[in-house]
Design an enzyme around this catalytic site. Sequence first.
Site, PDB file in Angstrom:
ATOM      1  N   LYS A  15      33.680  33.792  24.458  1.00  0.00           N
ATOM      2  CA  LYS A  15      32.245  34.323  24.831  1.00  0.00           C
ATOM      3  C   LYS A  15      32.286  35.986  24.714  1.00  0.00           C
ATOM      4  CE  LYS A  15      31.123  32.335  28.305  1.00  0.00           C
ATOM      5  NZ  LYS A  15      31.995  31.555  28.730  1.00  0.00           N
ATOM      6  N   ARG A  90      24.303  29.821  33.884  1.00  0.00           N
ATOM      7  CA  ARG A  90      25.548  29.321  34.352  1.00  0.00           C
ATOM      8  C   ARG A  90      25.161  27.832  35.249  1.00  0.00           C
ATOM      9  NH1 ARG A  90      30.068  32.636  33.814  1.00  0.00           N
ATOM     10  NH2 ARG A  90      32.203  31.587  34.101  1.00  0.00           N
ATOM     11  N   ARG A 129      45.639  34.562  28.679  1.00  0.00           N
ATOM     12  CA  ARG A 129      44.832  35.593  28.981  1.00  0.00           C
ATOM     13  C   ARG A 129      45.383  36.223  30.285  1.00  0.00           C
ATOM     14  NH1 ARG A 129      38.575  34.860  29.578  1.00  0.00           N
ATOM     15  NH2 ARG A 129      38.947  34.072  31.689  1.00  0.00           N
ATOM     16  N   ARG A 135      43.590  38.788  35.426  1.00  0.00           N
ATOM     17  CA  ARG A 135      42.575  38.540  36.025  1.00  0.00           C
ATOM     18  C   ARG A 135      42.971  37.688  37.245  1.00  0.00           C
ATOM     19  NH1 ARG A 135      37.522  37.030  32.945  1.00  0.00           N
ATOM     20  NH2 ARG A 135      37.335  35.225  34.325  1.00  0.00           N
ATOM     21  N   ARG A 146      37.401  26.354  37.880  1.00  0.00           N
ATOM     22  CA  ARG A 146      36.308  26.812  37.033  1.00  0.00           C
ATOM     23  C   ARG A 146      36.045  25.729  35.781  1.00  0.00           C
ATOM     24  NH1 ARG A 146      39.580  31.892  35.303  1.00  0.00           N
ATOM     25  NH2 ARG A 146      37.862  32.010  33.788  1.00  0.00           N
TER      26      ARG A 146
HETATM   27  P1  ADP Z   1      34.776  33.115  32.374  1.00  0.00           P
HETATM   28  O1  ADP Z   1      34.211  33.279  30.906  1.00  0.00           O
HETATM   29  O2  ADP Z   1      36.332  32.933  32.020  1.00  0.00           O
HETATM   30  O3  ADP Z   1      34.153  31.481  32.842  1.00  0.00           O
HETATM   31  P2  ADP Z   1      33.487  34.962  33.459  1.00  0.00           P
HETATM   32  O4  ADP Z   1      33.836  36.263  33.601  1.00  0.00           O
HETATM   33  O5  ADP Z   1      32.245  34.731  32.775  1.00  0.00           O
HETATM   34  O6  ADP Z   1      34.687  34.150  33.152  1.00  0.00           O
HETATM   35  O7  ADP Z   1      33.200  34.542  35.056  1.00  0.00           O
HETATM   36  C1  ADP Z   1      34.127  34.681  35.938  1.00  0.00           C
HETATM   37  C2  ADP Z   1      33.523  34.188  37.761  1.00  0.00           C
HETATM   38  O8  ADP Z   1      32.284  35.201  37.643  1.00  0.00           O
HETATM   39  C3  ADP Z   1      33.012  32.937  37.637  1.00  0.00           C
HETATM   40  O9  ADP Z   1      34.022  32.046  37.711  1.00  0.00           O
HETATM   41  C4  ADP Z   1      32.170  32.853  38.581  1.00  0.00           C
HETATM   42  O10 ADP Z   1      32.678  32.675  39.979  1.00  0.00           O
HETATM   43  C5  ADP Z   1      31.629  34.429  38.453  1.00  0.00           C
HETATM   44  N1  ADP Z   1      30.136  34.251  37.682  1.00  0.00           N
HETATM   45  C6  ADP Z   1      30.085  34.743  36.506  1.00  0.00           C
HETATM   46  N2  ADP Z   1      28.795  34.439  35.964  1.00  0.00           N
HETATM   47  C7  ADP Z   1      27.927  33.597  36.997  1.00  0.00           C
HETATM   48  C8  ADP Z   1      27.030  33.071  37.191  1.00  0.00           C
HETATM   49  N3  ADP Z   1      26.015  33.447  36.061  1.00  0.00           N
HETATM   50  N4  ADP Z   1      26.409  32.349  38.188  1.00  0.00           N
HETATM   51  C9  ADP Z   1      27.380  32.237  39.333  1.00  0.00           C
HETATM   52  N5  ADP Z   1      28.646  32.922  39.221  1.00  0.00           N
HETATM   53  C10 ADP Z   1      29.022  33.443  38.169  1.00  0.00           C
END
Ligand code: ADP
Length: 191
Positions: A15, A90, A129, A135, A146
């Site tokens: 994404k 999410r 990654r 990260r 996750r």
């Molecule tokens: P990935 O695409 O690998 O899932 P992201 O960078 O999108 O990782 O998100 C990393 C973390 O940030 C998530 O695991 C969560 O803890 C938090 N996060 C991101 N977006 C949201 C959201 N919309 N609501 C709640 N927590 C979020």
Amino acid sequence: MKRRLVLLGPPGSGKGTQGELLSADLGIPTVSTGALFRDQMARGTALGVEAQTYIAQGHLVPDRVTNAMVQSRLGSADAVQGFILDGYPRNVPQVGVLEEILATQGLAIEGAVSLELPEDLIVGRLLKRASIEGRADDTEPVIRERLAVYHRETEPIIDVYRSRGLLLPVDGLGTVSEVADRIRRVLEIVA
Ligand code: ADP
């Protein structure tokens, strides 16, 4: 042309990468909640400190925090002409909050691009990654958590957008440019 877009897909589905390419194509910003949180954490803000505990465990940051952050970001001048949301909504309640945020300006989401990828590829991609980006939430136990959170909280969103006629499924398997081309076609940026 659709200019208020949501990108959906499991962690590791690409994404972030595709969002950036699409952003360059359309001349509108990506709004990545993950990136916004990482920036807040790096700067040590109160929001970052609060988010940190949840992110490190692979849990969602509480909606109260996330929704306020997104509302503020979407209110910025550069998002007026459109935006690509990555990582938001999410969970199903966030879909409703997003709808309300936009409705106050007479706007709505115009398409939800859903990157589809086989589950067994995802863990491998995320571990790879981890070794590149370092990260903190890309360790195997956190990745598993996750993914569990994704299936429980995020996947139901796909049906919500499908039932509204907004879902644009895209095969996420292939090279970055192959997937980018599929997205351009599904959004009718190219024929
Ligand atoms: P990935 O695409 O690998 O899932 P992201 O960078 O999108 O990782 O998100 C990393 C973390 O940030 C998530 O695991 C969560 O803890 C938090 N996060 C991101 N977006 C949201 C959201 N919309 N609501 C709640 N927590 C979020």
